[in-house]
Write a protein that holds these residues in place. Sequence first.
Motif, mmCIF file in Angstrom:
data_model
loop_
_atom_site.group_PDB
_atom_site.id
_atom_site.type_symbol
_atom_site.label_atom_id
_atom_site.label_comp_id
_atom_site.label_asym_id
_atom_site.label_seq_id
_atom_site.Cartn_x
_atom_site.Cartn_y
_atom_site.Cartn_z
ATOM 1 N N TYR A 37 -17.745 -81.887 -55.781
ATOM 2 C CA TYR A 37 -18.210 -80.496 -55.667
ATOM 3 C C TYR A 37 -19.464 -80.397 -56.515
ATOM 4 O O TYR A 37 -19.578 -81.092 -57.528
ATOM 5 N N CYS A 38 -20.431 -79.596 -56.090
ATOM 6 C CA CYS A 38 -21.630 -79.488 -56.929
ATOM 7 C C CYS A 38 -22.093 -78.040 -57.023
ATOM 8 O O CYS A 38 -21.679 -77.181 -56.238
ATOM 9 N N ASP A 63 -25.269 -78.963 -45.460
ATOM 10 C CA ASP A 63 -23.868 -79.315 -45.223
ATOM 11 C C ASP A 63 -23.419 -80.517 -46.041
ATOM 12 O O ASP A 63 -22.269 -80.587 -46.473
ATOM 13 N N SER A 64 -24.326 -81.466 -46.272
ATOM 14 C CA SER A 64 -23.932 -82.667 -47.024
ATOM 15 C C SER A 64 -23.610 -82.366 -48.482
ATOM 16 O O SER A 64 -23.017 -83.192 -49.169
ATOM 17 N N GLU A 65 -24.085 -81.213 -48.967
ATOM 18 C CA GLU A 65 -23.789 -80.870 -50.370
ATOM 19 C C GLU A 65 -22.456 -80.138 -50.532
ATOM 20 O O GLU A 65 -21.974 -79.970 -51.640
ATOM 21 N N ARG A 66 -21.873 -79.685 -49.433
ATOM 22 C CA ARG A 66 -20.658 -78.865 -49.550
ATOM 23 C C ARG A 66 -19.454 -79.692 -49.987
ATOM 24 O O ARG A 66 -19.395 -80.862 -49.656
ATOM 25 N N PRO A 67 -18.466 -79.078 -50.672
ATOM 26 C CA PRO A 67 -18.501 -77.708 -51.156
ATOM 27 C C PRO A 67 -19.489 -77.556 -52.311
ATOM 28 O O PRO A 67 -19.543 -78.404 -53.202
ATOM 29 N N MET A 68 -20.227 -76.448 -52.262
ATOM 30 C CA MET A 68 -21.267 -76.235 -53.266
ATOM 31 C C MET A 68 -21.316 -74.766 -53.691
ATOM 32 O O MET A 68 -21.101 -73.873 -52.876
ATOM 33 N N ALA A 69 -21.625 -74.585 -54.974
ATOM 34 C CA ALA A 69 -21.791 -73.227 -55.506
ATOM 35 C C ALA A 69 -23.261 -72.962 -55.769
ATOM 36 O O ALA A 69 -24.016 -73.875 -56.106
ATOM 37 N N ILE A 70 -23.646 -71.707 -55.629
ATOM 38 C CA ILE A 70 -24.949 -71.268 -56.126
ATOM 39 C C ILE A 70 -24.679 -70.594 -57.467
ATOM 40 O O ILE A 70 -23.785 -69.755 -57.571
ATOM 41 N N GLN A 71 -25.447 -71.015 -58.488
ATOM 42 C CA GLN A 71 -25.228 -70.426 -59.813
ATOM 43 C C GLN A 71 -26.272 -69.366 -60.142
ATOM 44 O O GLN A 71 -27.476 -69.607 -60.029
#
Length: 332
Positions: A37-38, A63-71
């Motif tokens: 996760y990133c 999509d390749s970064e998912r699951p991903m959060a925006i901080q």
Amino acid sequence: MIKIGNVEIKKTACLAPMASVADRAYRLMCKKYGCAYCVSEMVSAKGICYNNNKTAELCTVTDSERPMAIQLFGNEPDFMAEAVRIVLEYKPDIIDINMGCPVPKVVNTGAGSALMRNIPLAVEIAESAVKSAGDVPVTVKIRSGWDSDNINAPEMAKALESAGISAIAVHGRTREQFYGGSADRAVIKAVKEAVNIPVIANGDVIDADSCIDMYNQTNCDLVMIGRGSYGNPFIFRETEARLNNMPYNPPTVEEKMRVMLEHIRLIIELSPKTEELAIHEARKHAAWYMNGYYGSAKYRAKCYQLTSYAEAEFLAEEFVKLQYGRLHNNAM
Ligand SMILES: Cc1cc2nc3c(=O)[nH]c(=O)nc-3n(C[C@H](O)[C@H](O)[C@H](O)COP(=O)(O)O)c2cc1C
């Protein structure tokens, strides 16, 4: 697997948000090597509301970064609510709020770790983000406290849990420590005991051993790795293998250099700048991939002079030869 809201995440190790380091190219490399996760680099809530032209660059989720959060970071509940509404257009899996950043530029505005000294405001900000985010889970990243006399992460985590957040990440250092000293795992354990939402433990995890220690000593739900991934996206593959009792072969120097070049290509490809300018961004990463080898100090210095991808290729080839004692032409 763990669940943050309804987002499923492998219980291995995830990547910490790191402004100016963990950009899209970096995150993609870490994901490729097993990162669970990133989180994006931190983005100013107020900046977004004023249509900061870096928003799209910082908030795009592939999509390749998912699951991903925006901080997001900020100290005003209304701006936070509006910023959440805006970033939802980028379809993040999770929204994370930074309440741990120690840098004066952020703290002096009352955001980041300054919020650890103002729990009521932190709660208001979290509540307004949660309300605005709808079905998208909101998480918060905090430190252990402001200073050694004010360790309040468990109390803060409990208050934020009541505000409706779906998980809490804890870096086991105080604001006053910045990045000095060592991360306090006992505080993270105390947070885990204080709340019922998932706890993400962070600080000083540099390999599979320290990742396993972090799990064992804190009983956390997920481990988050920052600097330990510098020039080392393999750390995620390594921790995943160890946690699953699978064999793990560390990368050879050839593989490291191959992956370094792949990372540099990605930086150039994803940059809106010319290769000549984009390579500046790649220099520190190239140097990190060379850490810990024979002759690395000299080669790291050479990385900081790179002006093209072709030069990086040449350097990588020389570096491999050097490790096998095959560099005879005084190139050192
Ligand atoms: C260069 C750098 C940039 C960082 N940027 C952020 C950030 O944007 N948001 C955040 O919450 N933490 C940020 N951090 C803190 C990290 O997410 C993490 O909490 C810290 O590095 C401790 O973890 P580590 O010991 O695994 O590196 C940053 C850290 C570094 C070194």
